[in-house]
Scaffold this motif. Structure first.
Motif, PDB file in Angstrom:
ATOM      1  N   VAL A 323       1.109  -1.442   0.400  1.00 50.70           N
ATOM      2  CA  VAL A 323      -0.005   0.274  -0.047  1.00 50.70           C
ATOM      3  C   VAL A 323       0.902   1.120  -0.158  1.00 50.70           C
ATOM      4  N   ASN A 324       1.072   1.570  -1.031  1.00 52.98           N
ATOM      5  CA  ASN A 324       1.967   3.559  -1.201  1.00 52.98           C
ATOM      6  C   ASN A 324       1.462   4.017  -2.691  1.00 52.98           C
ATOM      7  N   ALA A 325       1.721   4.742  -2.407  1.00 53.27           N
ATOM      8  CA  ALA A 325       1.309   5.544  -4.110  1.00 53.27           C
ATOM      9  C   ALA A 325       1.446   5.382  -5.081  1.00 53.27           C
ATOM     10  N   ALA A 326       2.325   4.197  -5.363  1.00 50.24           N
ATOM     11  CA  ALA A 326       2.068   3.830  -6.282  1.00 50.24           C
ATOM     12  C   ALA A 326       0.727   2.631  -6.541  1.00 50.24           C
ATOM     13  N   THR A 327       0.562   2.141  -5.414  1.00 47.76           N
ATOM     14  CA  THR A 327      -0.855   1.291  -5.648  1.00 47.76           C
ATOM     15  C   THR A 327      -2.175   1.946  -5.455  1.00 47.76           C
ATOM     16  N   SER A 328      -2.046   3.321  -4.584  1.00 49.65           N
ATOM     17  CA  SER A 328      -3.048   3.824  -4.444  1.00 49.65           C
ATOM     18  C   SER A 328      -4.327   4.241  -5.536  1.00 49.65           C
ATOM     19  N   VAL A 329      -3.542   4.244  -7.016  1.00 51.39           N
ATOM     20  CA  VAL A 329      -4.646   4.662  -7.788  1.00 51.39           C
ATOM     21  C   VAL A 329      -4.903   3.554  -9.246  1.00 51.39           C
ATOM     22  N   GLN A 330      -4.756   2.330  -8.396  1.00 43.29           N
ATOM     23  CA  GLN A 330      -4.990   1.334  -8.960  1.00 43.29           C
ATOM     24  C   GLN A 330      -5.972   1.013  -8.413  1.00 43.29           C
ATOM     25  N   MET A 331      -6.825   1.360  -8.696  1.00 48.01           N
ATOM     26  CA  MET A 331      -8.354   0.826  -8.888  1.00 48.01           C
ATOM     27  C   MET A 331      -8.872   0.980 -10.434  1.00 48.01           C
ATOM     28  N   ASP A 332      -8.834   0.384 -11.320  1.00 46.51           N
ATOM     29  CA  ASP A 332      -9.617   0.065 -12.482  1.00 46.51           C
ATOM     30  C   ASP A 332      -9.244  -1.507 -12.558  1.00 46.51           C
ATOM     31  N   GLY A 333     -10.243  -1.268 -13.878  1.00 47.46           N
ATOM     32  CA  GLY A 333     -10.891  -2.184 -13.555  1.00 47.46           C
ATOM     33  C   GLY A 333     -10.575  -4.332 -12.784  1.00 47.46           C
ATOM     34  N   ARG A 334      -9.597  -4.596 -12.678  1.00 50.11           N
ATOM     35  CA  ARG A 334      -9.193  -6.167 -12.380  1.00 50.11           C
ATOM     36  C   ARG A 334      -9.244  -5.613 -10.951  1.00 50.11           C
ATOM     37  N   HIS A 335      -8.709  -4.788 -10.729  1.00 49.57           N
ATOM     38  CA  HIS A 335      -7.808  -4.266  -9.476  1.00 49.57           C
ATOM     39  C   HIS A 335      -8.641  -3.204  -8.144  1.00 49.57           C
ATOM     40  N   TRP A 336      -9.916  -2.788  -8.525  1.00 53.52           N
ATOM     41  CA  TRP A 336     -10.955  -2.335  -7.789  1.00 53.52           C
ATOM     42  C   TRP A 336     -11.302  -3.420  -6.783  1.00 53.52           C
ATOM     43  N   PRO A 337     -11.268  -2.764  -5.400  1.00 53.59           N
ATOM     44  CA  PRO A 337     -11.080  -1.569  -4.816  1.00 53.59           C
ATOM     45  C   PRO A 337     -10.159  -1.151  -4.495  1.00 53.59           C
ATOM     46  N   GLY A 338      -9.069  -1.629  -4.535  1.00 56.85           N
ATOM     47  CA  GLY A 338      -7.343  -1.436  -5.119  1.00 56.85           C
ATOM     48  C   GLY A 338      -7.344  -1.188  -3.093  1.00 56.85           C
ATOM     49  N   ASN A 339      -6.671  -0.543  -3.216  1.00 54.06           N
ATOM     50  CA  ASN A 339      -6.276  -0.319  -1.083  1.00 54.06           C
ATOM     51  C   ASN A 339      -7.246   0.639  -0.450  1.00 54.06           C
ATOM     52  N   VAL A 340      -8.210   0.842  -1.441  1.00 53.06           N
ATOM     53  CA  VAL A 340      -9.311   1.960  -0.623  1.00 53.06           C
ATOM     54  C   VAL A 340     -10.641   0.948   0.147  1.00 53.06           C
ATOM     55  N   LEU A 341     -10.482   1.422   1.512  1.00 47.08           N
ATOM     56  CA  LEU A 341     -11.795   1.164   2.267  1.00 47.08           C
ATOM     57  C   LEU A 341     -12.778   2.092   2.444  1.00 47.08           C
ATOM     58  N   TYR A 342     -13.881   1.728   1.713  1.00 45.16           N
ATOM     59  CA  TYR A 342     -15.590   2.020   1.174  1.00 45.16           C
ATOM     60  C   TYR A 342     -16.377   2.021   3.270  1.00 45.16           C
ATOM     61  N   PRO A 343     -17.450   2.691   3.903  1.00 49.72           N
ATOM     62  CA  PRO A 343     -17.481   2.158   5.124  1.00 49.72           C
ATOM     63  C   PRO A 343     -17.934   1.269   5.106  1.00 49.72           C
ATOM     64  N   GLY A 344     -17.587   0.349   6.339  1.00 45.56           N
ATOM     65  CA  GLY A 344     -17.590  -1.157   7.035  1.00 45.56           C
ATOM     66  C   GLY A 344     -16.679  -1.799   6.476  1.00 45.56           C
ATOM     67  N   ASN A 345     -15.054  -1.051   5.730  1.00 44.89           N
ATOM     68  CA  ASN A 345     -13.675  -1.916   5.528  1.00 44.89           C
ATOM     69  C   ASN A 345     -12.952  -1.610   6.779  1.00 44.89           C
ATOM     70  N   ARG A 346     -12.721  -2.610   6.763  1.00 44.89           N
ATOM     71  CA  ARG A 346     -11.281  -2.719   7.993  1.00 44.89           C
ATOM     72  C   ARG A 346     -10.137  -3.641   6.677  1.00 44.89           C
ATOM     73  N   SER A 347      -8.823  -3.191   7.230  1.00 45.48           N
ATOM     74  CA  SER A 347      -7.442  -2.905   6.645  1.00 45.48           C
ATOM     75  C   SER A 347      -6.622  -2.923   7.682  1.00 45.48           C
ATOM     76  N   SER A 348      -5.554  -4.803   8.060  1.00 50.44           N
ATOM     77  CA  SER A 348      -4.445  -5.058   8.820  1.00 50.44           C
ATOM     78  C   SER A 348      -3.678  -4.503   8.084  1.00 50.44           C
ATOM     79  N   VAL A 349      -2.160  -3.369   8.601  1.00 49.43           N
ATOM     80  CA  VAL A 349      -1.087  -3.265   7.838  1.00 49.43           C
ATOM     81  C   VAL A 349      -0.371  -3.498   8.823  1.00 49.43           C
TER      82      VAL A 349
END
Length: 573
Positions: A323-349
């Motif tokens: 999860v970094n600046a390069a991957t933060s824009v990878q939301m196209d097609g098969r990458h969706w939703p990339g690193n993005v957390l929408y309401p209700g999502n959790r991420s452990s890093v």
């Protein structure tokens, strides 16, 4: 070894400022770490760490048994009126009167092992309902409430008379009314996945108001390390990401207040742009929880890579995902939703601080339906360096219940498929039942003075007319116990509605009909920018095991849920 006997993530052996106390009916209460200051020991920082942490209640002898009180609380917060990609951002001190749990900005974090029992006696100390603020009666119960245990695979029914599991199918005029109480009892299966979950209210029509006010807390199953076997000196942090939207008087009393008032910048654990202190080379374990009502969070830490190892409490298959600046824009097609957390999502890093002392910024990067990039925290790296190496992802746990759902397994368990639509539509749309049945509460009328007038938040199966949850025409998805099914969710809007289903996790296999690297989740942001002519889609598979009863799926943009983007699910033998 019982979890209450294990060293806590904060490591009480290392910091003499920690204190253990016996708390409430059952469980151990661990006070949060205070800010560190300088002194003669250069392993400590000269900069104060200002990210607050909730107290942790740790299961004792397999049980947490607590009281939880919903009531208004008076607090003062530093508030930025809008998102700013600057540090420090312009902000002001704001007195607030908001609904809370136990009178605090941060509700307790509940820490259990798989197989443990959680008992919560919920008391509603909120004032009586104003039954005249909306012309839609189902929105007039903003101070009635209930309780949902988001992401847990537990019984959704009434366990025995007067004792409730993860029960949320109350009518808006019922639930836990002001002055009443409800006993919940949740038993975690022995094979429950480790990870980070959360609790919050879930009464249809009032959920937005109460969660937006700050009524939520974290649940950590097994250890906050997700059974990752991290060293004891790796600091663990639970970080809620949340916006407030307040009147000039520091209040948000109902759904219309939420819709009409402007959102603040993101706050972390209730603080605007807090400081997080790390030593050079130090590794910390962060759990992000997006508890906002509507906005996505796309984390990026300047000059660092965050190593994501779990999403929605589900560990990845022995891999880290950068999860970094390069991957933060990878939301196209098969990458969706990339690193993005929408309401209700959790991420452990895992995050390892740079060996170069200095100041770095944690940002919320741009994402579909966000307000633009903003700085959400300052990371100060200073003090004596730490010699540490990131653990191998091969140490991540695997779970039999979360093995891939293959084509063969799907076929062997019925092979049923469903195609479901989520849509915001004008009340005159021919995708809705027309005419709308007289007397039903499908949309906010213009006379109520709210911007969402004449909009229907609807769902339904492909090939049928759509309707909101509060309609007698709303769909119920009826499922056989132990069935394995494949659902395709269609989005007719630009907003990536975060689909959340209770009780049973989802194995996501396709985006817009294209195969992806599958992953497990309980909250799935739909691919954005769909239309009625060209809908976008997400496909998942799920095992409906262990529990019968009624629960729901819904959009976790909570104003969408409250206005009707939700369906009943019933699992039957």
């Amino acid at each position: 070894m019982n979890q209450s006997q294990q060293p806590d993530a904060a490591d009480p052996k290392r910091r003499d400022i920690l204190r253990w106390t016996v708390g409430l009916s059952a469980g151990l209460v661990l006070a949060p770490l205070a800010g560190c200051d300088g002194g003669s020991d250069d392993s400590f920082s000269a900069t104060v760490d200002t990210l607050p942490e909730a107290p942790r209640i740790v299961a004792k002898n397999g049980l947490i048994d607590i009281d939880l009180e919903a009531a208004y609380a008076h607090n003062s917060v530093q508030l930025a009126a809008s998102a700013q990609n600057a540090y420090p951002g312009e902000s002001t001190q704001q007195a607030t009167d908001l609904r809370s749990y136990n009178g605090a900005m941060l509700a307790p974090t509940l820490q259990l092992n798989a197989g443990d029992t959680l008992r919560v006696l919920l008391h509603n100390k909120l004032p009586g309902n104003d039954t005249k603020y909306s012309s839609l009666p189902y929105l007039n119960y903003q101070n009635s409430t209930n309780l949902h245990f988001h992401g847990l695979h537990v019984n959704p029914g009434i366990i025995r008379p007067g004792v409730y599991g993860d029960y949320v199918v109350d009518t808006p005029d019922a639930g836990v009314v002001p002055g009443a109480s409800r006993q919940h009892e949740i038993h975690l299966p022995a094979d429950h996945t480790n990870g980070v979950y959360w609790y919050h209210p879930h009464l249809h029509g009032s959920t937005t108001t109460q969660v937006a006010n700050g009524m939520f807390g974290a649940i950590l199953v097994n250890t906050p390390r997700n059974d990752f076997d991290l060293p004891d000196d790796v600091r663990d942090r639970v970080i809620f990401v949340h916006r407030l939207n307040l009147s000039d008087g520091g209040r948000s009393d109902n759904l219309y207040d939420y819709v009409n008032n402007k959102n603040s910048a993101f706050m972390l654990n209730g603080v605007y742009q807090p400081t997080i202190v790390m030593r050079p080379g130090e590794i910390q374990n962060w759990h992000f929880l997006n508890s906002d009502v509507f906005y996505p969070f796309n984390p990026v830490l300047d000059e660092h890579t965050l190593w994501q190892y779990a999403r929605d409490g589900n560990s990845f298959d022995r891999v880290f995902r950068p999860v970094n600046a390069a991957t933060s824009v990878q939301m196209d097609g098969r990458h969706w939703p990339g690193n993005v957390l929408y309401p209700g999502n959790r991420s452990s890093v895992l995050v390892q601080a740079s060996q170069t002392p200095g100041t770095y910024y944690l940002r919320a990067a741009k994402a579909p339906s966000s307000t633009g990039e903003e700085i959400v925290a300052r990371i100060v790296v200073e003090g004596r360096p730490v010699e540490a190496a990131l653990p191998s992802p091969h140490r991540l746990p695997l779970y039999n219940a979360h093995q891939p759902i293959t084509d063969a397994e799907l076929a062997q368990h019925g092979g049923k498929t469903r195609a479901v639509i989520l849509a915001m539509l004008n009340k005159d749309s021919d995708l809705l039942v027309q005419p709308i049945p007289a007397g039903e509460e499908w949309f906010i009328p213009p006379g109520d003075g709210v911007s969402l007038t004449d909009t229907v938040f609807a769902t339904g199966n492909v090939g049928t007319k759509l309707a909101p949850f509060q309609s007698d025409l709303a769909v119920t998805q009826t499922i056989a116990l132990n069935a394995v099914e494949e659902w395709t969710l269609y989005n007719l809007n630009g907003y990536p509605h975060p689909f959340h289903i209770h009780v049973n996790d989802c194995y996501v296999v396709k985006v817009n009909g294209e195969d992806i690297e599958p992953y497990w989740a309980d909250t799935i942001p739909l691919a954005p920018n769909g239309t009625s002519d060209q809908p976008t889609s997400i496909t998942f598979r799920s095992r409906f095991t262990d529990f019968t009863g009624k629960f729901v799926w819904h959009c976790h943009a909570l104003d969408h849920e409250d206005l009707g983007m939700m369906e009943l699910v019933e699992v039957r033998t």
